[in-house]
Write a protein that holds these residues in place. Structure first.
Motif, mmCIF file in Angstrom:
data_model
loop_
_atom_site.group_PDB
_atom_site.id
_atom_site.type_symbol
_atom_site.label_atom_id
_atom_site.label_comp_id
_atom_site.label_asym_id
_atom_site.label_seq_id
_atom_site.Cartn_x
_atom_site.Cartn_y
_atom_site.Cartn_z
ATOM 1 N N SER A 174 -11.738 5.579 1.553
ATOM 2 C CA SER A 174 -10.838 4.425 1.376
ATOM 3 C C SER A 174 -9.718 4.430 2.408
ATOM 4 C CB SER A 174 -10.267 4.364 -0.046
ATOM 5 O OG SER A 174 -9.525 5.516 -0.325
ATOM 6 N N ASN A 198 -5.382 8.537 1.554
ATOM 7 C CA ASN A 198 -5.796 7.970 2.850
ATOM 8 C C ASN A 198 -6.245 9.048 3.834
ATOM 9 O OD1 ASN A 198 -5.547 5.241 2.498
ATOM 10 N ND2 ASN A 198 -3.511 5.067 3.425
ATOM 11 N N GLU A 199 -5.327 9.929 4.187
ATOM 12 C CA GLU A 199 -5.650 10.925 5.208
ATOM 13 C C GLU A 199 -4.601 12.024 5.308
ATOM 14 O OE1 GLU A 199 -2.773 8.758 6.150
ATOM 15 O OE2 GLU A 199 -4.407 7.540 6.921
ATOM 16 N N ASP A 249 0.835 -1.211 0.000
ATOM 17 C CA ASP A 249 0.000 0.000 0.000
ATOM 18 C C ASP A 249 0.868 1.258 0.000
ATOM 19 O OD1 ASP A 249 -2.495 -1.196 -0.107
ATOM 20 O OD2 ASP A 249 -2.597 -1.470 2.068
ATOM 21 N N HIS A 307 2.124 -8.864 1.936
ATOM 22 C CA HIS A 307 0.779 -9.316 2.320
ATOM 23 C C HIS A 307 -0.278 -8.514 1.552
ATOM 24 C CE1 HIS A 307 -0.077 -5.807 4.904
ATOM 25 N NE2 HIS A 307 1.239 -5.809 5.066
ATOM 26 N N ASP A 325 -0.880 11.255 3.855
ATOM 27 C CA ASP A 325 -0.642 9.832 3.571
ATOM 28 C C ASP A 325 0.659 9.372 4.239
ATOM 29 O OD1 ASP A 325 -3.042 9.646 2.214
ATOM 30 O OD2 ASP A 325 -2.170 10.071 0.269
ATOM 31 N N HIS A 326 1.730 9.149 3.487
ATOM 32 C CA HIS A 326 2.963 8.619 4.081
ATOM 33 C C HIS A 326 4.044 9.696 4.213
ATOM 34 C CE1 HIS A 326 3.227 8.734 -0.147
ATOM 35 N NE2 HIS A 326 4.446 8.238 -0.209
ATOM 36 N N THR A 338 -10.064 2.704 6.540
ATOM 37 C CA THR A 338 -9.595 1.419 7.071
ATOM 38 C C THR A 338 -8.126 1.484 7.519
ATOM 39 O OG1 THR A 338 -9.197 0.850 4.773
ATOM 40 C CG2 THR A 338 -11.184 -0.065 5.769
ATOM 41 N N ALA A 339 -7.503 2.662 7.370
ATOM 42 C CA ALA A 339 -6.081 2.786 7.710
ATOM 43 C C ALA A 339 -5.936 3.447 9.099
ATOM 44 C CB ALA A 339 -5.374 3.567 6.604
ATOM 45 N N TYR A 340 -5.223 4.550 9.193
ATOM 46 C CA TYR A 340 -4.963 5.218 10.482
ATOM 47 C C TYR A 340 -6.286 5.526 11.200
ATOM 48 C CZ TYR A 340 -2.126 8.317 13.498
ATOM 49 O OH TYR A 340 -1.458 8.910 14.536
ATOM 50 N N LEU A 388 0.573 4.352 -2.479
ATOM 51 C CA LEU A 388 0.415 5.758 -2.073
ATOM 52 C C LEU A 388 1.452 6.626 -2.788
ATOM 53 C CD1 LEU A 388 -0.162 5.287 1.784
ATOM 54 C CD2 LEU A 388 -1.852 6.067 0.120
ATOM 55 N N PHE A 425 -4.620 -2.971 0.796
ATOM 56 C CA PHE A 425 -5.952 -2.448 0.528
ATOM 57 C C PHE A 425 -6.052 -1.929 -0.889
ATOM 58 C CE2 PHE A 425 -9.983 -0.974 2.012
ATOM 59 C CZ PHE A 425 -10.248 -1.966 2.925
ATOM 60 N N ALA A 442 -7.558 2.759 13.298
ATOM 61 C CA ALA A 442 -6.791 2.577 14.535
ATOM 62 C C ALA A 442 -7.184 3.618 15.583
ATOM 63 C CB ALA A 442 -5.291 2.665 14.226
HETATM 64 P P1 NAD Z 1 3.474 1.644 7.010
HETATM 65 O O1 NAD Z 1 4.571 0.917 6.363
HETATM 66 O O2 NAD Z 1 3.609 2.050 8.460
HETATM 67 O O3 NAD Z 1 2.132 0.796 6.777
HETATM 68 C C1 NAD Z 1 0.991 0.995 7.435
HETATM 69 C C2 NAD Z 1 -0.007 -0.150 7.183
HETATM 70 O O4 NAD Z 1 -1.209 0.472 6.742
HETATM 71 C C3 NAD Z 1 0.338 -1.196 6.112
HETATM 72 O O5 NAD Z 1 0.027 -2.470 6.647
HETATM 73 C C4 NAD Z 1 -0.582 -0.865 4.955
HETATM 74 O O6 NAD Z 1 -0.945 -2.016 4.200
HETATM 75 C C5 NAD Z 1 -1.770 -0.320 5.687
HETATM 76 N N1 NAD Z 1 -2.622 0.557 4.898
HETATM 77 C C6 NAD Z 1 -2.273 1.610 4.108
HETATM 78 N N2 NAD Z 1 -3.367 2.135 3.544
HETATM 79 C C7 NAD Z 1 -4.422 1.394 3.985
HETATM 80 C C8 NAD Z 1 -5.807 1.472 3.777
HETATM 81 N N3 NAD Z 1 -6.348 2.419 3.016
HETATM 82 N N4 NAD Z 1 -6.598 0.567 4.398
HETATM 83 C C9 NAD Z 1 -6.089 -0.385 5.194
HETATM 84 N N5 NAD Z 1 -4.777 -0.506 5.440
HETATM 85 C C10 NAD Z 1 -3.960 0.385 4.841
HETATM 86 O O7 NAD Z 1 3.204 2.978 6.217
HETATM 87 P P2 NAD Z 1 2.977 3.182 4.688
HETATM 88 O O8 NAD Z 1 3.033 1.881 3.970
HETATM 89 O O9 NAD Z 1 3.867 4.296 4.265
HETATM 90 O O10 NAD Z 1 1.464 3.704 4.709
HETATM 91 C C11 NAD Z 1 1.122 4.959 5.233
HETATM 92 C C12 NAD Z 1 -0.224 4.781 5.880
HETATM 93 O O11 NAD Z 1 -0.045 4.111 7.111
HETATM 94 C C13 NAD Z 1 -0.892 6.081 6.253
HETATM 95 O O12 NAD Z 1 -1.632 6.621 5.203
HETATM 96 C C14 NAD Z 1 -1.736 5.682 7.448
HETATM 97 O O13 NAD Z 1 -3.090 5.462 7.088
HETATM 98 C C15 NAD Z 1 -1.171 4.362 7.903
HETATM 99 N N6 NAD Z 1 -0.842 4.481 9.314
HETATM 100 C C16 NAD Z 1 -1.498 3.669 10.162
HETATM 101 C C17 NAD Z 1 -1.268 3.786 11.523
HETATM 102 C C18 NAD Z 1 -2.024 2.884 12.451
HETATM 103 O O14 NAD Z 1 -2.788 2.020 11.975
HETATM 104 N N7 NAD Z 1 -1.852 3.057 13.754
HETATM 105 C C19 NAD Z 1 -0.365 4.708 12.014
HETATM 106 C C20 NAD Z 1 0.280 5.529 11.117
HETATM 107 C C21 NAD Z 1 0.027 5.413 9.754
#
Ligand code: NAD
Length: 267
Positions: free
Chosen positions: A158, A122-123, A45, A71, A223-224, A161-163, A49, A74, A166
């Motif tokens: 979309s 994402n956000e 993902d 793995h 996003d990232h 389901t990410a941050y 992004l 999304f 959580a």
């Molecule tokens: P990363 O390597 O830390 O991966 C974060 C995880 O988020 C990966 O498992 C990825 O598959 C999953 N992910 C990304 N977009 C998703 C979505 N739309 N729905 C479900 N799962 C999703 O970081 P990265 O790969 O650079 O991705 C950045 C994203 O990580 C940010 O946009 C943010 O949404 C997410 N994030 C999640 C958390 C958390 O869950 N606590 C914390 C910080 C960032």
């Protein structure tokens, strides 16, 4: 049709990228990194992004596909073993396009200099390294609350389901053009009060975040990508006019993807 491929950069993703280029060129499709009709991201993902941010200046012309080499992702939802099917689909058929909403974020500086304008898939999130984030939250031009806490996250459907997930936000189907605001550890007591629940705003309802202290710096993540901003006058968030276009060659409904990602991918 012109295509481009982005890779996570590990050897598995690079090898798969080379194979897909070879296959598609054998079908006489043209590799064009500058003006692709189709972008295939190979990795996870995060790679997807990155591909979105590389090509988000041509969202009307470019459709996206994600192949995962780790793995199930999304956005990266094609398996390497299905690559031949995907290549034949691209070469032989007109693909269906599915559109998802995006988040539009503008960061206004205090001195009236250039506005930083972003689209997020994402956000966007706002945090600080200097104590609590303190800002006024205005919705549709009306003061809603004064937020004190670790920060706020504003997500797309979309990205729900990410941050957002959580942080206790709800999962929103991407057919609902909306953004969701979730709190990070808000301070709530007799003196300070926030709503405490995620808020879902429809299209055209603008959320404005106005810092209380002029001299604080903020960590704003799109996003990232995270950057530090000082002298922020306000941050404006809304559903973007632009959408991301996914090329669909088989049906993979949103709720099935949610199920397979979070419950189980065993049939
Ligand atoms: P990363 O390597 O830390 O991966 C974060 C995880 O988020 C990966 O498992 C990825 O598959 C999953 N992910 C990304 N977009 C998703 C979505 N739309 N729905 C479900 N799962 C999703 O970081 P990265 O790969 O650079 O991705 C950045 C994203 O990580 C940010 O946009 C943010 O949404 C997410 N994030 C999640 C958390 C958390 O869950 N606590 C914390 C910080 C960032």
């Amino acid at each position: 049709m012109k295509f481009a491929i982005t890779s996570k950069g590990d050897s598995k993703s690079d090898q798969l990228k080379a194979r897909i280029i070879q296959y598609l060129e054998d079908f006489e499709l043209v590799y064009d990194k500058e003006q692709p009709d189709l972008v295939i991201s190979v990795g996870g993902d995060g790679t997807f992004l990155e591909a979105f941010h590389t090509y988000n200046h041509r969202l009307k012309e470019t459709a996206f596909i994600g192949v995962h080499t780790g793995h199930l992702g999304f956005y990266a939802d094609w398996l390497p073993r299905d690559i031949e099917k995907l290549v034949i689909g691209i070469a032989k058929s007109q693909f269906e396009v599915v559109e998802y909403p995006l988040l539009d974020i503008k960061i206004y500086p205090q001195d009236g200099s250039e506005v930083n304008h972003f689209l997020a898939l994402n956000e966007g999130s706002v945090k600080t390294t200097e104590g609590s984030v303190v800002l006024d939250v205005n919705i549709k031009g009306e003061h809603f609350e004064r937020f004190r806490g670790d920060g706020l996250c504003i997500s797309t459907p979309s990205g729900s389901t990410a941050y957002n997930k959580a942080l206790g936000g709800g999962i929103i189907h991407p057919s609902l053009e909306s953004i969701q605001i979730t709190e990070m550890a808000s301070i709530n007591n007799r003196v300070f009060r926030t709503i405490g629940s995620p808020l879902i705003l429809p299209k055209h309802h603008v959320c404005e975040l106005k810092p209380i202290h002029d001299d604080r710096s903020f960590l704003i993540t799109i996003d990232h990508n995270t950057r530090t901003y000082t002298n922020v006058s306000s941050i404006e968030c809304r559903v973007a006019d632009e959408k991301i276009r996914f090329a669909r060659f088989h049906s993979f409904p949103f709720w099935k993807r949610v199920h397979d990602s979070f419950i189980s991918d065993e049939r």
